[in-house]
Design a protein around this motif. Structure first.
Motif, PDB file in Angstrom:
ATOM      1  N   PHE A   9       0.792  -1.229   0.000  1.00 11.96           N
ATOM      2  CA  PHE A   9       0.000   0.000   0.000  1.00 11.96           C
ATOM      3  C   PHE A   9       0.828   1.285   0.000  1.00 11.96           C
ATOM      4  O   PHE A   9       0.290   2.349  -0.309  1.00 11.96           O
ATOM      5  CB  PHE A   9      -0.949   0.014   1.196  1.00 11.96           C
ATOM      6  N   ALA A  10       2.100   1.214   0.363  1.00 14.09           N
ATOM      7  CA  ALA A  10       2.899   2.446   0.457  1.00 14.09           C
ATOM      8  C   ALA A  10       3.868   2.617  -0.701  1.00 14.09           C
ATOM      9  O   ALA A  10       4.658   3.552  -0.700  1.00 14.09           O
ATOM     10  CB  ALA A  10       3.654   2.491   1.789  1.00 14.09           C
ATOM     11  N   THR A  11       3.828   1.720  -1.682  1.00  9.15           N
ATOM     12  CA  THR A  11       4.584   1.929  -2.902  1.00  9.15           C
ATOM     13  C   THR A  11       3.665   2.540  -3.959  1.00  9.15           C
ATOM     14  O   THR A  11       2.449   2.547  -3.818  1.00  9.15           O
ATOM     15  CB  THR A  11       5.177   0.611  -3.434  1.00  9.15           C
ATOM     16  N   ARG A  12       4.269   3.032  -5.032  1.00 14.94           N
ATOM     17  CA  ARG A  12       3.490   3.607  -6.134  1.00 14.94           C
ATOM     18  C   ARG A  12       2.926   2.462  -6.973  1.00 14.94           C
ATOM     19  O   ARG A  12       3.643   1.810  -7.720  1.00 14.94           O
ATOM     20  CB  ARG A  12       4.387   4.513  -6.985  1.00 14.94           C
ATOM     21  N   ASP A  13       1.637   2.234  -6.841  1.00 13.24           N
ATOM     22  CA  ASP A  13       1.027   1.117  -7.552  1.00 13.24           C
ATOM     23  C   ASP A  13      -0.488   1.190  -7.447  1.00 13.24           C
ATOM     24  O   ASP A  13      -1.051   2.015  -6.733  1.00 13.24           O
ATOM     25  CB  ASP A  13       1.512  -0.219  -6.972  1.00 13.24           C
ATOM     26  N   THR A  14      -1.137   0.315  -8.197  1.00 12.69           N
ATOM     27  CA  THR A  14      -2.491  -0.096  -7.867  1.00 12.69           C
ATOM     28  C   THR A  14      -2.340  -1.370  -7.057  1.00 12.69           C
ATOM     29  O   THR A  14      -1.545  -2.241  -7.409  1.00 12.69           O
ATOM     30  CB  THR A  14      -3.327  -0.342  -9.131  1.00 12.69           C
ATOM     31  N   GLY A  18       3.117  10.280  -5.456  1.00 13.85           N
ATOM     32  CA  GLY A  18       4.526  10.633  -5.553  1.00 13.85           C
ATOM     33  C   GLY A  18       5.405   9.588  -6.206  1.00 13.85           C
ATOM     34  O   GLY A  18       5.034   8.415  -6.353  1.00 13.85           O
ATOM     35  N   LYS A  19       6.586  10.037  -6.599  1.00 17.62           N
ATOM     36  CA  LYS A  19       7.598   9.121  -7.117  1.00 17.62           C
ATOM     37  C   LYS A  19       8.007   8.137  -6.017  1.00 17.62           C
ATOM     38  O   LYS A  19       7.886   8.413  -4.831  1.00 17.62           O
ATOM     39  CB  LYS A  19       8.825   9.912  -7.581  1.00 17.62           C
ATOM     40  N   ASN A  20       8.499   6.971  -6.459  1.00 17.29           N
ATOM     41  CA  ASN A  20       8.946   5.931  -5.544  1.00 17.29           C
ATOM     42  C   ASN A  20      10.457   5.760  -5.723  1.00 17.29           C
ATOM     43  O   ASN A  20      10.908   5.282  -6.760  1.00 17.29           O
ATOM     44  CB  ASN A  20       8.221   4.620  -5.856  1.00 17.29           C
ATOM     45  N   ILE A  21      11.248   6.199  -4.739  1.00 12.50           N
ATOM     46  CA  ILE A  21      12.708   6.204  -4.871  1.00 12.50           C
ATOM     47  C   ILE A  21      13.300   5.297  -3.792  1.00 12.50           C
ATOM     48  O   ILE A  21      13.093   5.518  -2.595  1.00 12.50           O
ATOM     49  CB  ILE A  21      13.251   7.643  -4.720  1.00 12.50           C
ATOM     50  N   MET A  22      14.047   4.283  -4.205  1.00 14.06           N
ATOM     51  CA  MET A  22      14.668   3.380  -3.240  1.00 14.06           C
ATOM     52  C   MET A  22      15.806   4.092  -2.509  1.00 14.06           C
ATOM     53  O   MET A  22      16.580   4.850  -3.119  1.00 14.06           O
ATOM     54  CB  MET A  22      15.191   2.127  -3.935  1.00 14.06           C
ATOM     55  N   LEU A  23      15.920   3.843  -1.215  1.00 15.76           N
ATOM     56  CA  LEU A  23      16.934   4.459  -0.365  1.00 15.76           C
ATOM     57  C   LEU A  23      17.852   3.396   0.226  1.00 15.76           C
ATOM     58  O   LEU A  23      17.505   2.208   0.273  1.00 15.76           O
ATOM     59  CB  LEU A  23      16.268   5.239   0.769  1.00 15.76           C
ATOM     60  N   ASN A  24      19.014   3.838   0.712  1.00 15.82           N
ATOM     61  CA  ASN A  24      19.946   2.956   1.434  1.00 15.82           C
ATOM     62  C   ASN A  24      20.128   1.627   0.690  1.00 15.82           C
ATOM     63  O   ASN A  24      19.960   0.538   1.252  1.00 15.82           O
ATOM     64  CB  ASN A  24      19.446   2.707   2.861  1.00 15.82           C
ATOM     65  N   THR A  25      20.487   1.714  -0.573  1.00 12.95           N
ATOM     66  CA  THR A  25      20.449   0.551  -1.452  1.00 12.95           C
ATOM     67  C   THR A  25      21.535  -0.495  -1.173  1.00 12.95           C
ATOM     68  O   THR A  25      21.532  -1.555  -1.801  1.00 12.95           O
ATOM     69  CB  THR A  25      20.536   0.993  -2.920  1.00 12.95           C
ATOM     70  N   SER A  26      22.422  -0.220  -0.249  1.00 16.64           N
ATOM     71  CA  SER A  26      23.413  -1.233   0.136  1.00 16.64           C
ATOM     72  C   SER A  26      23.015  -1.968   1.418  1.00 16.64           C
ATOM     73  O   SER A  26      23.723  -2.889   1.858  1.00 16.64           O
ATOM     74  CB  SER A  26      24.794  -0.591   0.319  1.00 16.64           C
ATOM     75  N   ASP A  27      21.891  -1.591   2.007  1.00 16.80           N
ATOM     76  CA  ASP A  27      21.424  -2.215   3.246  1.00 16.80           C
ATOM     77  C   ASP A  27      20.710  -3.515   2.912  1.00 16.80           C
ATOM     78  O   ASP A  27      19.704  -3.514   2.198  1.00 16.80           O
ATOM     79  CB  ASP A  27      20.481  -1.249   3.979  1.00 16.80           C
ATOM     80  N   ASN A  28      21.206  -4.629   3.446  1.00 17.61           N
ATOM     81  CA  ASN A  28      20.602  -5.935   3.177  1.00 17.61           C
ATOM     82  C   ASN A  28      19.638  -6.388   4.261  1.00 17.61           C
ATOM     83  O   ASN A  28      19.153  -7.522   4.221  1.00 17.61           O
ATOM     84  CB  ASN A  28      21.701  -6.987   2.995  1.00 17.61           C
ATOM     85  N   ASN A  29      19.366  -5.500   5.230  1.00 22.82           N
ATOM     86  CA  ASN A  29      18.465  -5.852   6.330  1.00 22.82           C
ATOM     87  C   ASN A  29      17.163  -5.066   6.310  1.00 22.82           C
ATOM     88  O   ASN A  29      16.125  -5.569   6.742  1.00 22.82           O
ATOM     89  CB  ASN A  29      19.156  -5.610   7.676  1.00 22.82           C
ATOM     90  N   VAL A  30      17.230  -3.831   5.821  1.00 18.34           N
ATOM     91  CA  VAL A  30      16.069  -2.943   5.850  1.00 18.34           C
ATOM     92  C   VAL A  30      15.773  -2.455   4.436  1.00 18.34           C
ATOM     93  O   VAL A  30      16.666  -1.958   3.740  1.00 18.34           O
ATOM     94  CB  VAL A  30      16.301  -1.742   6.787  1.00 18.34           C
ATOM     95  N   LEU A  31      14.519  -2.596   4.032  1.00 11.30           N
ATOM     96  CA  LEU A  31      14.048  -2.066   2.749  1.00 11.30           C
ATOM     97  C   LEU A  31      13.471  -0.684   3.007  1.00 11.30           C
ATOM     98  O   LEU A  31      12.530  -0.539   3.788  1.00 11.30           O
ATOM     99  CB  LEU A  31      12.992  -2.990   2.151  1.00 11.30           C
ATOM    100  N   SER A  32      14.036   0.328   2.347  1.00 10.65           N
ATOM    101  CA  SER A  32      13.604   1.708   2.578  1.00 10.65           C
ATOM    102  C   SER A  32      13.349   2.396   1.247  1.00 10.65           C
ATOM    103  O   SER A  32      14.043   2.146   0.261  1.00 10.65           O
ATOM    104  CB  SER A  32      14.676   2.495   3.338  1.00 10.65           C
ATOM    105  N   TRP A  33      12.361   3.279   1.259  1.00  8.38           N
ATOM    106  CA  TRP A  33      12.099   4.067   0.061  1.00  8.38           C
ATOM    107  C   TRP A  33      11.472   5.407   0.437  1.00  8.38           C
ATOM    108  O   TRP A  33      10.971   5.591   1.548  1.00  8.38           O
ATOM    109  CB  TRP A  33      11.237   3.310  -0.934  1.00  8.38           C
ATOM    110  N   LEU A  34      11.539   6.329  -0.522  1.00 13.03           N
ATOM    111  CA  LEU A  34      11.005   7.671  -0.356  1.00 13.03           C
ATOM    112  C   LEU A  34       9.840   7.852  -1.315  1.00 13.03           C
ATOM    113  O   LEU A  34       9.899   7.437  -2.468  1.00 13.03           O
ATOM    114  CB  LEU A  34      12.087   8.700  -0.667  1.00 13.03           C
ATOM    115  N   ARG A  35       8.769   8.487  -0.848  1.00 12.18           N
ATOM    116  CA  ARG A  35       7.685   8.916  -1.721  1.00 12.18           C
ATOM    117  C   ARG A  35       7.725  10.437  -1.776  1.00 12.18           C
ATOM    118  O   ARG A  35       7.694  11.106  -0.737  1.00 12.18           O
ATOM    119  CB  ARG A  35       6.321   8.429  -1.187  1.00 12.18           C
ATOM    120  N   GLN A  36       7.801  10.969  -2.993  1.00 12.40           N
ATOM    121  CA  GLN A  36       8.027  12.404  -3.145  1.00 12.40           C
ATOM    122  C   GLN A  36       7.156  12.945  -4.267  1.00 12.40           C
ATOM    123  O   GLN A  36       7.210  12.475  -5.406  1.00 12.40           O
ATOM    124  CB  GLN A  36       9.508  12.658  -3.455  1.00 12.40           C
ATOM    125  N   ALA A  37       6.317  13.932  -3.945  1.00 13.06           N
ATOM    126  CA  ALA A  37       5.451  14.595  -4.917  1.00 13.06           C
ATOM    127  C   ALA A  37       5.777  16.081  -4.926  1.00 13.06           C
ATOM    128  O   ALA A  37       6.069  16.670  -3.874  1.00 13.06           O
ATOM    129  CB  ALA A  37       3.979  14.377  -4.565  1.00 13.06           C
TER     130      ALA A  37
END
Length: 603
Positions: free
Chosen positions: A411-416, A520-539
């Motif tokens: 629900f928190a990513t850019r999608d249907t 908003g756009k869906n931008i992946m963050l901290n892309t070297s982290d193998n424990n936590v999936l993080s992203w930014l939503r920006q409009a």
């Protein structure tokens, strides 16, 4: 009826924030436990209509799959029905559902529980009448909920009048409506090639009357239509028009990639293991690839023709959703059409069906869906009536928290977003324990390696009373009620703000009301982290939102540097977080509990 529930529910309400109390009251209203559900639903509908914009309704929508046999039984025959769905429309409205996808409700012998259709323009009596269907559409429309039908184009039932005519003789006018071929030798036991059914064994069935074989990608009782025949296409496009004229706002196209087969009838190739030995599948058959019977290029011609029909209804925004199990993002991209003239929403199974909590793989596939489909909107799916429920990701200890992680991704990513009935109350897969209890023919054929799909189709758990409120107390439901219904049910969870149900409702509300999460756009963050999936939503012009999901059973600390996105602030307002976790003092230090979630709006 619920005096203790009322007392404890209101006691808890006084301990919550104003927003939480309002959410809980809304849920109580919607389930009928506080009365006047129509008044609430109508008020909410007006507010939603006022905020709609010009883009198609299905963009960023929440689509809720209903398996009608298992949702609500109103006539006490143990099988769910259309009136049962209508009865719970207020519940779905308050949850935040924009559309309901109904699995097939057409007349059927029910060999494949409705996916073997004998009449495409009627309602099976066990689900109700056409009048009941029209009533469902009308009542849903009042609540700004659309109805999506399941359109099964690949095959019919062998009891369809079309197939009965087709098999009557080689010269019958409908003979060429299906895939009839001679064997490699006269008589049974010599099929035309090695093609296999997805449900086990040969995909060819010998017909003694005419001495030929017919092809069935699925069950023997589901003969494949011949989509090279213009008459077949005309008939099916007529079915599409019939239901749009009846008020339907979209179709989920079942098994859409399987419409065509190799015209040269070449054998499928064997699948070999690392030692070059032929693999054996769960049905005991040699494992083959299906490149001769799946995802052939001719499918795209049909998709464009289906789209022309749906687009001809100007102003309706009829949506076409595809059941598209594909191997890579490139194949998914093709399903939208080179000119965006095919599927509106091919199902992206490559994210939700990773089936392991692998941060790198989730990050890669979410990013592909955001950047490699020409700006189209992905339709993300985690489970449905053909696959084990979300708990296949569970570790047995943190399942509820893992469920919150999966819901957050959905629900928190850019999608249907497409969800399955019962996900919101954490219903779990409950397969049969004995072969004699199996209803699904897949399980009967594949037992014990494949126990079938009964486990993900059990009745909806409405309360902790007899039969979980699905049917009458003295009625045997068509599938057993899982033991989990005592804890996981709407009545219990609506009164607990920390429940999965309220997590879903808050997420869907946030998705609808927060501009960054909605558009908003869906931008992946901290892309070297193998424990936590993080992203930014920006409009543009709106506060950005950061989302973090811990994929491990250990606490994790994450830090966010958003300067590359033009954001210098280190402060965030908490929008949602895993129950019991703390608010971070700064985005430099966000502490996540095991399988914890944090959603914060940058200040």
């Amino acid at each position: 009826m619920y005096p203790y529930f009322f007392r404890e529910g209101f006691k808890k309400m006084t301990q919550l924030t104003k927003r939480a109390s309002m959410a809980l009251a809304a849920m109580l209203l919607a389930t009928g436990l506080l009365g006047a559900p129509q008044l609430f639903a109508q008020t909410h509908a007006v507010a939603t209509t006022a905020t709609q914009n010009a883009e198609p309704w299905w963009k960023h929508a929440v689509i809720y799959e209903v398996y009608p046999r298992s949702f609500q039984d109103t006539n006490n025959d143990g099988i769910g029905d259309l009136n049962g769905i209508t009865q719970h429309l207020d519940y779905l409205k308050v949850l935040g559902v924009d559309a309901i996808w109904l699995t097939p409700i057409y007349p059927s012998p029910q060999v494949d529980f409705g996916y073997d259709i004998s009449n495409y323009e009627a309602v099976d009596p066990q689900y109700g009448t056409m009048k009941d269907f029209d009533h469902l559409v009308a009542e849903a429309k009042k609540r700004n909920i659309r109805i999506i039908m399941d359109l099964v184009l690949n095959h019919t039932s062998d009891k369809s009048p079309w197939f009965i005519e087709s098999r009557s003789s080689k010269t019958n006018p409908k003979r060429n409506w299906y895939m009839w071929h001679d064997g490699t030798a006269p008589g049974p036991g010599h099929p035309p090639n090695n093609w296999q059914s997805d449900f086990g064994h040969s995909a060819w069935e010998y017909d003694a009357k005419t001495g030929q074989y017919y092809y069935h990608k699925f069950y023997i009782q589901q003969p494949d239509l011949n989509w090279n025949n213009p008459q077949v296409r005309k008939a099916m496009y007529g079915v599409e028009r019939f239901w749009i004229n009846r008020g339907v706002d979209g179709f989920r196209l079942d098994a859409i990639t399987t419409l065509f087969e190799d015209p040269k009838m070449r054998d499928d190739l064997p699948v070999l293991d690392a030692n070059g030995k032929q693999k054996i599948n769960e049905f005991g058959d040699p494992q083959l690839n299906d490149t001769m019977t799946n995802n052939l290029p001719e499918v795209h011609d049909v998709l464009r023709e289906l789209r022309k029909v749906s687009d001809s209804y100007k102003g309706r925004n009829v949506v076409l959703i595809g059941e598209t199990y594909l191997n890579n993002i490139g194949d998914l991209k093709k399903m939208y059409g080179a000119n965006d003239d095919e599927l509106n929403l091919p199902m992206d199974m490559q994210i939700g069906f990773i089936n392991k909590l692998d941060v790198g793989l989730f990050r890669q596939r979410i990013n592909e869906a955001q950047t490699e489909i020409d700006g189209n909107l992905p339709l993300i799916v985690f489970d449905n009536h053909d696959n084990e429920r979300w708990d296949r990701y569970g570790d047995g200890t943190h399942n509820q928290d893992i469920g919150r992680v999966l819901a957050t991704i959905l629900f928190a990513t850019r999608d249907t977003a497409m969800m399955y009935y019962g996900d919101e109350i954490a219903m779990v897969t409950t397969p049969p324990t004995r072969k004699e209890d199996v209803k699904d023919p897949v399980g009967i054929t594949g037992w014990p390696k494949n126990k079938g799909r009964d486990g993900e189709r059990t009745p909806m758990q409405w309360n902790d009373g007899p039969n979980a409120g699905f049917t009458g107390p003295n009625v045997k439901p068509w599938l057993p009620i899982p033991p989990s219904y005592k804890q996981s049910n709407v009545k219990t969870e609506v009164a607990d703000f920390d429940s999965m149900l309220n997590w879903y409702k808050e997420l869907i509300t946030l998705r609808r009301d927060n501009p960054a999460i909605k558009d908003g756009k869906n931008i992946m963050l901290n892309t070297s982290d193998n424990n936590v999936l993080s992203w930014l939503r920006q409009a543009p012009g709106q506060p950005a939102v950061v989302v973090a999901c811990n994929f491990t059973a250990q606490p994790q600390k994450v830090s966010f540097d958003l300067s590359s996105q033009g954001i210098t602030s280190k402060q965030a307002k908490t929008l949602m977080k895993t129950p019991g976790s703390s608010d971070p003092a700064s985005l430099d230090s966000v502490n996540l509990p095991p399988f914890g979630v944090y959603i914060g709006q940058v200040q």
